[in-house]
Design an enzyme around this catalytic site. Sequence first.
Site, PDB file in Angstrom:
ATOM      1  N   ASP A   1      11.409   0.140   8.773  1.00 54.63           N
ATOM      2  CA  ASP A   1      10.678  -1.068   8.382  1.00 54.63           C
ATOM      3  C   ASP A   1      11.280  -2.361   8.933  1.00 54.63           C
ATOM      4  O   ASP A   1      11.084  -2.698  10.088  1.00 54.63           O
ATOM      5  CB  ASP A   1      10.549  -1.088   6.848  1.00 54.63           C
ATOM      6  CG  ASP A   1       9.559  -2.138   6.352  1.00 54.63           C
ATOM      7  OD1 ASP A   1       8.884  -2.771   7.184  1.00 54.63           O
ATOM      8  OD2 ASP A   1       9.450  -2.328   5.124  1.00 54.63           O
TER       9      ASP A   1
ATOM     10  N   TYR B   1       2.533  -6.306  14.766  1.00 52.92           N
ATOM     11  CA  TYR B   1       1.574  -7.354  14.387  1.00 52.92           C
ATOM     12  C   TYR B   1       1.806  -8.705  15.041  1.00 52.92           C
ATOM     13  O   TYR B   1       1.048  -9.644  14.837  1.00 52.92           O
ATOM     14  CB  TYR B   1       1.470  -7.507  12.868  1.00 52.92           C
ATOM     15  CG  TYR B   1       2.714  -7.878  12.107  1.00 52.92           C
ATOM     16  CD1 TYR B   1       3.052  -9.208  11.885  1.00 52.92           C
ATOM     17  CD2 TYR B   1       3.521  -6.898  11.547  1.00 52.92           C
ATOM     18  CE1 TYR B   1       4.169  -9.541  11.147  1.00 52.92           C
ATOM     19  CE2 TYR B   1       4.636  -7.226  10.802  1.00 52.92           C
ATOM     20  CZ  TYR B   1       4.962  -8.548  10.608  1.00 52.92           C
ATOM     21  OH  TYR B   1       6.068  -8.871   9.874  1.00 52.92           O
TER      22      TYR B   1
ATOM     23  N   HIS C   1      -3.385  -4.356   8.314  1.00 49.60           N
ATOM     24  CA  HIS C   1      -2.078  -4.741   7.774  1.00 49.60           C
ATOM     25  C   HIS C   1      -1.897  -4.385   6.305  1.00 49.60           C
ATOM     26  O   HIS C   1      -0.907  -3.780   5.901  1.00 49.60           O
ATOM     27  CB  HIS C   1      -1.831  -6.243   7.971  1.00 49.60           C
ATOM     28  CG  HIS C   1      -0.524  -6.707   7.420  1.00 49.60           C
ATOM     29  ND1 HIS C   1      -0.365  -7.110   6.106  1.00 49.60           N
ATOM     30  CD2 HIS C   1       0.708  -6.788   7.971  1.00 49.60           C
ATOM     31  CE1 HIS C   1       0.896  -7.425   5.901  1.00 49.60           C
ATOM     32  NE2 HIS C   1       1.561  -7.245   7.015  1.00 49.60           N
TER      33      HIS C   1
ATOM     34  N   ARG D   1      -4.417  -7.261   1.366  1.00 46.99           N
ATOM     35  CA  ARG D   1      -4.376  -8.730   1.267  1.00 46.99           C
ATOM     36  C   ARG D   1      -4.889  -9.355   2.563  1.00 46.99           C
ATOM     37  O   ARG D   1      -5.580 -10.374   2.548  1.00 46.99           O
ATOM     38  CB  ARG D   1      -2.933  -9.211   1.053  1.00 46.99           C
ATOM     39  CG  ARG D   1      -2.379  -9.001  -0.330  1.00 46.99           C
ATOM     40  CD  ARG D   1      -0.927  -9.450  -0.408  1.00 46.99           C
ATOM     41  NE  ARG D   1      -0.033  -8.524   0.278  1.00 46.99           N
ATOM     42  CZ  ARG D   1       0.795  -8.835   1.251  1.00 46.99           C
ATOM     43  NH1 ARG D   1       0.870 -10.070   1.693  1.00 46.99           N
ATOM     44  NH2 ARG D   1       1.573  -7.917   1.799  1.00 46.99           N
TER      45      ARG D   1
ATOM     46  N   HIS E   1       9.043  -2.670  12.230  1.00 48.79           N
ATOM     47  CA  HIS E   1       8.663  -3.948  12.841  1.00 48.79           C
ATOM     48  C   HIS E   1       9.882  -4.342  13.674  1.00 48.79           C
ATOM     49  O   HIS E   1      10.836  -4.924  13.149  1.00 48.79           O
ATOM     50  CB  HIS E   1       8.383  -5.020  11.787  1.00 48.79           C
ATOM     51  CG  HIS E   1       7.463  -4.561  10.696  1.00 48.79           C
ATOM     52  ND1 HIS E   1       6.124  -4.356  10.895  1.00 48.79           N
ATOM     53  CD2 HIS E   1       7.695  -4.261   9.391  1.00 48.79           C
ATOM     54  CE1 HIS E   1       5.566  -3.955   9.766  1.00 48.79           C
ATOM     55  NE2 HIS E   1       6.492  -3.880   8.845  1.00 48.79           N
TER      56      HIS E   1
ATOM     57  N   HIS F   1       4.990   2.245   1.831  1.00 51.57           N
ATOM     58  CA  HIS F   1       5.650   1.788   0.602  1.00 51.57           C
ATOM     59  C   HIS F   1       5.114   2.521  -0.625  1.00 51.57           C
ATOM     60  O   HIS F   1       5.787   3.379  -1.155  1.00 51.57           O
ATOM     61  CB  HIS F   1       5.575   0.270   0.402  1.00 51.57           C
ATOM     62  CG  HIS F   1       6.180  -0.499   1.531  1.00 51.57           C
ATOM     63  ND1 HIS F   1       7.473  -0.284   1.947  1.00 51.57           N
ATOM     64  CD2 HIS F   1       5.676  -1.444   2.353  1.00 51.57           C
ATOM     65  CE1 HIS F   1       7.743  -1.086   2.972  1.00 51.57           C
ATOM     66  NE2 HIS F   1       6.663  -1.793   3.245  1.00 51.57           N
TER      67      HIS F   1
ATOM     68  N   GLN G   1      12.025  -7.724  13.637  1.00 52.20           N
ATOM     69  CA  GLN G   1      12.782  -8.140  12.445  1.00 52.20           C
ATOM     70  C   GLN G   1      14.253  -7.740  12.538  1.00 52.20           C
ATOM     71  O   GLN G   1      15.088  -8.258  11.798  1.00 52.20           O
ATOM     72  CB  GLN G   1      12.126  -7.576  11.179  1.00 52.20           C
ATOM     73  CG  GLN G   1      10.752  -8.205  10.923  1.00 52.20           C
ATOM     74  CD  GLN G   1      10.054  -7.668   9.685  1.00 52.20           C
ATOM     75  OE1 GLN G   1      10.660  -6.963   8.870  1.00 52.20           O
ATOM     76  NE2 GLN G   1       8.783  -7.985   9.527  1.00 52.20           N
TER      77      GLN G   1
ATOM     78  N   ARG H   1      10.003 -13.515   3.219  1.00 51.50           N
ATOM     79  CA  ARG H   1       8.883 -13.544   4.156  1.00 51.50           C
ATOM     80  C   ARG H   1       8.751 -14.925   4.797  1.00 51.50           C
ATOM     81  O   ARG H   1       8.459 -15.048   5.983  1.00 51.50           O
ATOM     82  CB  ARG H   1       7.585 -13.156   3.437  1.00 51.50           C
ATOM     83  CG  ARG H   1       6.485 -12.784   4.400  1.00 51.50           C
ATOM     84  CD  ARG H   1       5.204 -12.429   3.680  1.00 51.50           C
ATOM     85  NE  ARG H   1       4.583 -13.591   3.074  1.00 51.50           N
ATOM     86  CZ  ARG H   1       3.274 -13.693   2.809  1.00 51.50           C
ATOM     87  NH1 ARG H   1       2.472 -12.684   3.047  1.00 51.50           N
ATOM     88  NH2 ARG H   1       2.784 -14.780   2.265  1.00 51.50           N
TER      89      ARG H   1
HETATM   90 ZN   LIG Z   1       6.327  -3.007   6.934  1.00 55.41          ZN
END
Ligand SMILES: [Zn+2]
Length: 453
Positions: A319, A119, A206, A209, A55, A268, A58, A80
């Site tokens: 990540d 995303y 994604h 969830r 990502h 993960h 980040q 988060r």
């Molecule tokens: Zn990720």
Amino acid sequence: MTILWAETALTPEGWRDGVRIEIAAGRILSVTCGTEAEGERHPILLPAPVNLHSHAFQRAMAGLTERRGPDPKDSFWTWRGLMYRFLDHLTPDDVEAIAALVQVEMLEAGYAAVAEFHYLHNAPNGAPYADPAEMSARIVTAAADTGIGLTLLPVFYQYGGCDRRPLGPGQMRFFNTPDSFSVLHAAAARAVATLPGDARIGIAPHSLRAVDPEGLAAVLPLVPDGPVHIHVAEQVAEVEEVLAHRGARPVRWLLDNAAVDERWCLIHATQMEPTETEAMARSGAVAGLCPITESNLGDGIFDGRRFLEAGGAFGVGSDSNVRIALAEELRTLEYSQRLRDRARAVLAEQKRSTGRVLFEGAAKGGAQAAGRAAGGIAPGLWADLVALDGGAVDLEGRRGDVILDSYIFAGDDRMVSDVWSAGRHVVRDGRHVSRDRIAARYRETLARLRARL
Ligand SMILES: [Zn+2]
């Protein structure tokens, strides 16, 4: 045509000396061993892995989230919350500048390509941009600038949890319906088509969830050949939520309810029962492991030994990009296993050392996960190559698997001298050819962000 020559190189048949590699139109044309030196010479050549999970944005938070907050137990979920507040401020220009630096750092670390799990689609108020793929196109522009091999994975994100609660204020930039997502995906595909022929587009629901079973079924046909990436079983709370609402743990649910096969990459997969680990290995899906981020976020430890013994494929990704470091990513994967098992050389095999199993596995699995014809030094594959500095104190005079063990356990990415992505020679003498310009733009972007935050 370019000719590269290596004193020693890791080929699909093992280590070979005097390796002559012909490259044309970005692909390896031929590989000949036992030859006299000619062309551009390097001491050690390896296949350059794909970074299979990133990502990019980040990266700008790296180092800013290591204080304890008001929550008595700081966790993934408090991190988060901080991440959501941060991304509220990012403009398309910011994202492009950050992604370009991230890609430069990945190339300098020895990765030839990246699968960007993207995303951040909408404007800060949650409305789509005039071009719904505006943000995706910025990742593409960065890739055109840096020369990294891109597999773009536009992310489908519907809900704030398994109970289909609407997204919270910090999540509106991710939102799509299946219909709006298919429009976005088509526009992103047009942007990717402007890149050289090694670029690919896939899809990333994604997580279980954020996407319900109907949403998952609706978007998967957009990319029938994959690649399909999904976050799965990263956190205990996530496993409990999926179990409560879907009646099975996430990996089990996916294997039972989606046609998970070698087109898939499960990111993960740190929270699995042994039977899930073995079933996932048999499915052919790649385990997308991000050991540095998983350590940073306290996610847990992947059951690597069981997974590899069951024939599972894996790759590594950076990540959160808190630190972009290929050798360290591989080292952390092995060390996590050692700390848990109180053992050494946990992932090694009788005939392949720990470093060899880690590096070869990540090269092969990463290419599979990105849908990229790469991961080995063999004719027909994209020329994704990394050269190590044979004069480094820990590499001098070493041969065979010990080269990889020395690079991963004694060394680091400073041993990387050159990197080619589909034949594009973008890292020379350890530096990306456009590092200074791209780093300067990143600094200006961060200065503006500091003023806005
Ligand atoms: Zn990720």
